[in-house]
Design a protein around this motif. Structure first.
Motif, PDB file in Angstrom:
ATOM      1  N   VAL A  72       0.831  -1.200   0.000  1.00  0.00           N
ATOM      2  CA  VAL A  72       0.000   0.000   0.000  1.00  0.00           C
ATOM      3  C   VAL A  72       0.871   1.257   0.000  1.00  0.00           C
ATOM      4  N   GLY A  73       0.556   2.161  -0.893  1.00  0.00           N
ATOM      5  CA  GLY A  73       1.275   3.416  -0.973  1.00  0.00           C
ATOM      6  C   GLY A  73       2.561   3.370  -1.773  1.00  0.00           C
ATOM      7  N   PHE A  74       2.898   2.211  -2.352  1.00  0.00           N
ATOM      8  CA  PHE A  74       4.139   2.079  -3.114  1.00  0.00           C
ATOM      9  C   PHE A  74       4.035   2.844  -4.429  1.00  0.00           C
ATOM     10  N   PHE A 133      -1.292   6.183  -2.481  1.00  0.00           N
ATOM     11  CA  PHE A 133      -2.194   5.654  -1.460  1.00  0.00           C
ATOM     12  C   PHE A 133      -3.619   5.579  -1.995  1.00  0.00           C
ATOM     13  N   GLY A 134      -4.040   6.619  -2.714  1.00  0.00           N
ATOM     14  CA  GLY A 134      -5.378   6.605  -3.284  1.00  0.00           C
ATOM     15  C   GLY A 134      -5.574   5.464  -4.264  1.00  0.00           C
ATOM     16  N   LEU A 135      -4.565   5.216  -5.100  1.00  0.00           N
ATOM     17  CA  LEU A 135      -4.650   4.125  -6.065  1.00  0.00           C
ATOM     18  C   LEU A 135      -4.695   2.779  -5.357  1.00  0.00           C
ATOM     19  N   SER A 136      -3.934   2.646  -4.269  1.00  0.00           N
ATOM     20  CA  SER A 136      -3.943   1.401  -3.496  1.00  0.00           C
ATOM     21  C   SER A 136      -5.330   1.114  -2.935  1.00  0.00           C
ATOM     22  N   MET A 137      -6.042   2.168  -2.530  1.00  0.00           N
ATOM     23  CA  MET A 137      -7.380   1.999  -1.958  1.00  0.00           C
ATOM     24  C   MET A 137      -8.459   1.844  -3.020  1.00  0.00           C
ATOM     25  N   ALA A 138      -8.155   2.234  -4.268  1.00  0.00           N
ATOM     26  CA  ALA A 138      -9.162   2.199  -5.329  1.00  0.00           C
ATOM     27  C   ALA A 138      -9.376   0.808  -5.899  1.00  0.00           C
ATOM     28  N   VAL A 139      -8.381  -0.067  -5.757  1.00  0.00           N
ATOM     29  CA  VAL A 139      -8.488  -1.431  -6.289  1.00  0.00           C
ATOM     30  C   VAL A 139      -8.820  -2.384  -5.134  1.00  0.00           C
ATOM     31  N   TYR A 144      -4.481  -6.844   1.910  1.00  0.00           N
ATOM     32  CA  TYR A 144      -3.645  -5.667   1.648  1.00  0.00           C
ATOM     33  C   TYR A 144      -2.308  -5.822   2.363  1.00  0.00           C
ATOM     34  N   LEU A 145      -1.244  -5.489   1.669  1.00  0.00           N
ATOM     35  CA  LEU A 145       0.096  -5.519   2.243  1.00  0.00           C
ATOM     36  C   LEU A 145       0.489  -4.091   2.612  1.00  0.00           C
TER      37      LEU A 145
END
Length: 222
Positions: A72-74, A133-139, A144-145
């Motif tokens: 997440v957030g990478f 971070f937003g993209l990690s939460m959108a999928v 979640y890692l």
């Protein structure tokens, strides 16, 4: 469920070997948030990368009955020459999610304004972090890692980030690496301790924290 089957990983540097996974066999149950604990250099980030598929083990397998996120957030996989929008479109196609819904969510969440349509190479580090971070939460993922992620921005943005992350956790599991025991206690229910290449799973987070603290004390006195 994530199943680690006889997982081994050894680094070799200047003729010296560093074992971060020594024949690990373990199960991370579905829908459970697990704190991954271990001393600095124990191999926590390497283990997360193997689970995500970004790093291959020396031997063994990582098996899963559900989908697993990237960390997440990478932001390391973004193309700097593409805009934020173009990078998001690319990810949406890879993961087979509705492109327009993903774009709407990320644009609203990241609060980038017109920068969303500019190349990422023009972004500040904070802007890249908010986009990532937003993209990690959108999928949507089953697991979640999370590796030392912390929301950037002002207090209102951090509050929003925590709210969205907690919403995702209500329908998914996670494997979380963080130094803050308070953050882990808020997020996780179980724990796993990585020590000298061996991984021990604890259904109760407090048992995992206690075992980790013993390892830390032994390292200080040893």
């Amino acid at each position: 469920m994530i199943y680690l089957q006889n997982l081994c990983k050894t680094y070799t540097l200047n003729g010296k070997h560093k074992v971060v996974a020594d024949d690990i066999t373990a199960i991370f149950p579905s829908g459970v948030s697990v704190a991954l604990l271990g001393r600095n250099g124990a191999g926590k980030s390497s283990l997360l990368r193997m689970i995500s598929g970004a790093m291959l083990p020396s031997s063994g397998k990582v098996l899963s009955t559900g989908t697993i996120s990237w960390p997440v957030g990478f932001a390391g996989s973004f193309s700097g020459e593409l805009t934020g929008e173009q990078n998001c479109r690319f990810v949406a196609r890879i993961y087979g999610v509705d492109t327009e819904e993903l774009l709407y969510f990320v644009q609203d969440f990241a609060e980038l304004g017109d920068h969303f349509k500019l190349p990422i190479r023009t972004y500040s580090s904070g802007m890249r972090s908010r986009l990532a971070f937003g993209l990690s939460m959108a999928v949507p993922f089953d697991t979640y890692l999370v590796d030392e992620v912390s929301a950037v921005g002002d207090a209102a943005f951090r509050t929003k980030s925590n709210r969205v992350f907690n919403e995702r956790m209500s329908n998914a599991g996670a494997i979380v690496v963080a130094h803050s025991m308070g953050m882990l206690r808020e997020t996780c229910h179980a724990g796993a301790v990585l020590e000298q290449g061996k991984l021990t799973f604890y259904p109760d987070l407090e048992d995992a924290i206690a075992a980790h603290m013993v390892n830390m004390q032994q390292a200080q006195t040893g």
